[in-house]
Scaffold this motif. Structure first.
Motif, PDB file in Angstrom:
ATOM      1  N   SER A   1       0.866  -1.181   0.000  1.00 47.91           N
ATOM      2  CA  SER A   1       0.000   0.000   0.000  1.00 47.91           C
ATOM      3  C   SER A   1       0.903   1.232   0.000  1.00 47.91           C
ATOM      4  CB  SER A   1      -0.925  -0.008   1.223  1.00 47.91           C
ATOM      5  OG  SER A   1      -0.174   0.020   2.413  1.00 47.91           O
ATOM      6  N   PRO A   2       0.386   2.377  -0.397  1.00 45.95           N
ATOM      7  CA  PRO A   2       1.221   3.580  -0.428  1.00 45.95           C
ATOM      8  C   PRO A   2       1.881   3.855   0.930  1.00 45.95           C
ATOM      9  CG  PRO A   2      -0.848   3.989  -1.559  1.00 45.95           C
ATOM     10  CD  PRO A   2      -0.971   2.637  -0.894  1.00 45.95           C
ATOM     11  N   GLY A   3       3.215   4.050   0.897  1.00 46.90           N
ATOM     12  CA  GLY A   3       3.954   4.357   2.118  1.00 46.90           C
ATOM     13  C   GLY A   3       4.369   3.152   2.933  1.00 46.90           C
ATOM     14  N   THR A   4       3.946   1.951   2.535  1.00 43.13           N
ATOM     15  CA  THR A   4       4.288   0.727   3.260  1.00 43.13           C
ATOM     16  C   THR A   4       5.105  -0.186   2.352  1.00 43.13           C
ATOM     17  OG1 THR A   4       2.301   0.846   4.608  1.00 43.13           O
ATOM     18  CG2 THR A   4       3.368  -1.297   4.460  1.00 43.13           C
ATOM     19  N   TYR A   5       6.210  -0.706   2.903  1.00 41.20           N
ATOM     20  CA  TYR A   5       7.103  -1.573   2.139  1.00 41.20           C
ATOM     21  C   TYR A   5       7.326  -2.862   2.918  1.00 41.20           C
ATOM     22  CZ  TYR A   5       7.787   2.778  -0.266  1.00 41.20           C
ATOM     23  OH  TYR A   5       7.547   3.937  -0.948  1.00 41.20           O
ATOM     24  N   ALA A   6       7.391  -3.976   2.192  1.00 41.92           N
ATOM     25  CA  ALA A   6       7.614  -5.285   2.811  1.00 41.92           C
ATOM     26  C   ALA A   6       8.804  -5.944   2.128  1.00 41.92           C
ATOM     27  CB  ALA A   6       6.365  -6.147   2.684  1.00 41.92           C
ATOM     28  N   LEU A   7       9.776  -6.377   2.925  1.00 43.56           N
ATOM     29  CA  LEU A   7      10.979  -7.031   2.425  1.00 43.56           C
ATOM     30  C   LEU A   7      10.984  -8.471   2.894  1.00 43.56           C
ATOM     31  CD1 LEU A   7      13.852  -6.978   1.143  1.00 43.56           C
ATOM     32  CD2 LEU A   7      14.689  -6.302   3.418  1.00 43.56           C
ATOM     33  N   SER A   8      11.157  -9.394   1.954  1.00 45.77           N
ATOM     34  CA  SER A   8      11.317 -10.825   2.262  1.00 45.77           C
ATOM     35  C   SER A   8      12.614 -11.286   1.623  1.00 45.77           C
ATOM     36  CB  SER A   8      10.160 -11.644   1.691  1.00 45.77           C
ATOM     37  OG  SER A   8       8.942 -11.233   2.240  1.00 45.77           O
ATOM     38  N   LEU A   9      13.480 -11.950   2.398  1.00 48.56           N
ATOM     39  CA  LEU A   9      14.750 -12.453   1.883  1.00 48.56           C
ATOM     40  C   LEU A   9      14.616 -13.924   1.516  1.00 48.56           C
ATOM     41  CD1 LEU A   9      17.301 -10.840   4.368  1.00 48.56           C
ATOM     42  CD2 LEU A   9      16.622 -10.040   2.093  1.00 48.56           C
ATOM     43  N   ARG A  10      15.345 -14.331   0.493  1.00 45.42           N
ATOM     44  CA  ARG A  10      15.366 -15.744   0.108  1.00 45.42           C
ATOM     45  C   ARG A  10      16.212 -16.517   1.123  1.00 45.42           C
ATOM     46  NH1 ARG A  10      15.392 -13.368  -4.809  1.00 45.42           N
ATOM     47  NH2 ARG A  10      13.495 -13.795  -5.970  1.00 45.42           N
ATOM     48  N   PRO A  11      15.691 -17.621   1.632  1.00 36.70           N
ATOM     49  CA  PRO A  11      16.398 -18.374   2.674  1.00 36.70           C
ATOM     50  C   PRO A  11      17.733 -18.965   2.241  1.00 36.70           C
ATOM     51  CG  PRO A  11      14.097 -19.032   2.574  1.00 36.70           C
ATOM     52  CD  PRO A  11      14.357 -18.148   1.395  1.00 36.70           C
TER      53      PRO A  11
ATOM     54  N   THR B   1       7.792  -3.687  11.525  1.00 30.96           N
ATOM     55  CA  THR B   1       7.372  -4.972  12.081  1.00 30.96           C
ATOM     56  C   THR B   1       8.153  -6.096  11.419  1.00 30.96           C
ATOM     57  OG1 THR B   1       5.137  -4.063  12.314  1.00 30.96           O
ATOM     58  CG2 THR B   1       5.377  -6.448  12.523  1.00 30.96           C
ATOM     59  N   ALA B   2       8.673  -7.018  12.221  1.00 34.21           N
ATOM     60  CA  ALA B   2       9.376  -8.192  11.702  1.00 34.21           C
ATOM     61  C   ALA B   2       8.530  -9.428  11.968  1.00 34.21           C
ATOM     62  CB  ALA B   2      10.734  -8.323  12.380  1.00 34.21           C
ATOM     63  N   ASN B   3       8.280 -10.195  10.916  1.00 34.64           N
ATOM     64  CA  ASN B   3       7.544 -11.451  11.025  1.00 34.64           C
ATOM     65  C   ASN B   3       8.446 -12.596  10.591  1.00 34.64           C
ATOM     66  OD1 ASN B   3       5.063 -10.195  11.751  1.00 34.64           O
ATOM     67  ND2 ASN B   3       4.757  -9.659   9.603  1.00 34.64           N
ATOM     68  N   ASN B   4       8.722 -13.523  11.510  1.00 33.67           N
ATOM     69  CA  ASN B   4       9.519 -14.708  11.202  1.00 33.67           C
ATOM     70  C   ASN B   4      10.866 -14.323  10.573  1.00 33.67           C
ATOM     71  OD1 ASN B   4       9.706 -17.483  11.400  1.00 33.67           O
ATOM     72  ND2 ASN B   4       8.938 -17.820   9.327  1.00 33.67           N
TER      73      ASN B   4
END
Length: 189
Positions: free
Chosen positions: A139-149, A175-178
């Motif tokens: 969503s605007p202003g929100t970023y989510a980063l996922s790294l490859r294991p 926020t960090a999830n897992n």
């Protein structure tokens, strides 16, 4: 066509590799002593769906805000998979603050998602850091980063990160999830 309003002096009648009409812009910027500073090449179709954007940016040496950048080479092109970018920088340094060698970035951007791999090697071209993952803008202003294991390298050492990891940066919180990085019995959570 609409590009004539913006680029009236460019050659007409050229075709891209798919046979579609293009406008080509070749720019060579020069420094105060007339040496080339950057060379850029863009190949742009009037209709992005008909072939999109292709570009190359090259420079032997740039000094910008105290950063000394050498050996810049970037290629980009739109494909059905999205905007694809491949870039290399031989060296980036800022006095004695840092000196980064042999940096490579590959990325594909589509629909507010950037699938990327960043590889930083040492001066002998041995991989030192590798980050690979997906950066999304849900969503605007929100970023989510996922790294490859399976592709995390930190200071020459292989690390792992949990499947389903996500670091979310919003205007009001991080926020960090897992999101647990580990190597042997070391963990960063």
């Amino acid at each position: 066509d609409e590009w004539d309003r913006f680029l009236p002096l460019l050659p007409r009648g050229e075709r891209n590799r798919h046979g579609r009409p293009v406008r080509v812009v070749d720019v060579e910027r020069r420094g105060k002593h007339s040496e080339p500073v950057a060379h850029e090449h863009y190949d742009r179709c009037p209709d992005a769906r008909a072939g999109g954007l292709q570009g190359n940016i090259r420079s032997q040496h740039i000094i910008f805000s105290g950063n000394d950048i050498q050996g810049l080479n970037v290629q980009m092109a739109t494909t059905p998979q999205g905007l694809q970018l491949t870039g290399n920088i031989d060296q980036v340094k800022n006095g004695t603050a840092y000196h980064i060698y042999n940096t490579k970035l590959t990325a594909t951007a589509l629909n507010n998602n950037i699938d990327f791999t960043l590889d930083v090697a040492d001066k002998n071209k041995r991989d030192k850091y590798i980050l690979s993952g997906l950066l999304r803008q849900p969503s605007p202003g929100t970023y989510a980063l996922s790294l490859r294991p399976d592709s995390l390298l930190l200071n020459y050492d292989r690390w792992t990160v949990n499947n389903g990891n996500e670091l979310i940066i919003s205007p009001t919180a991080i926020t960090a999830n897992n999101f647990v990085l580990s190597k042997g019995n070391q963990q960063l959570a």
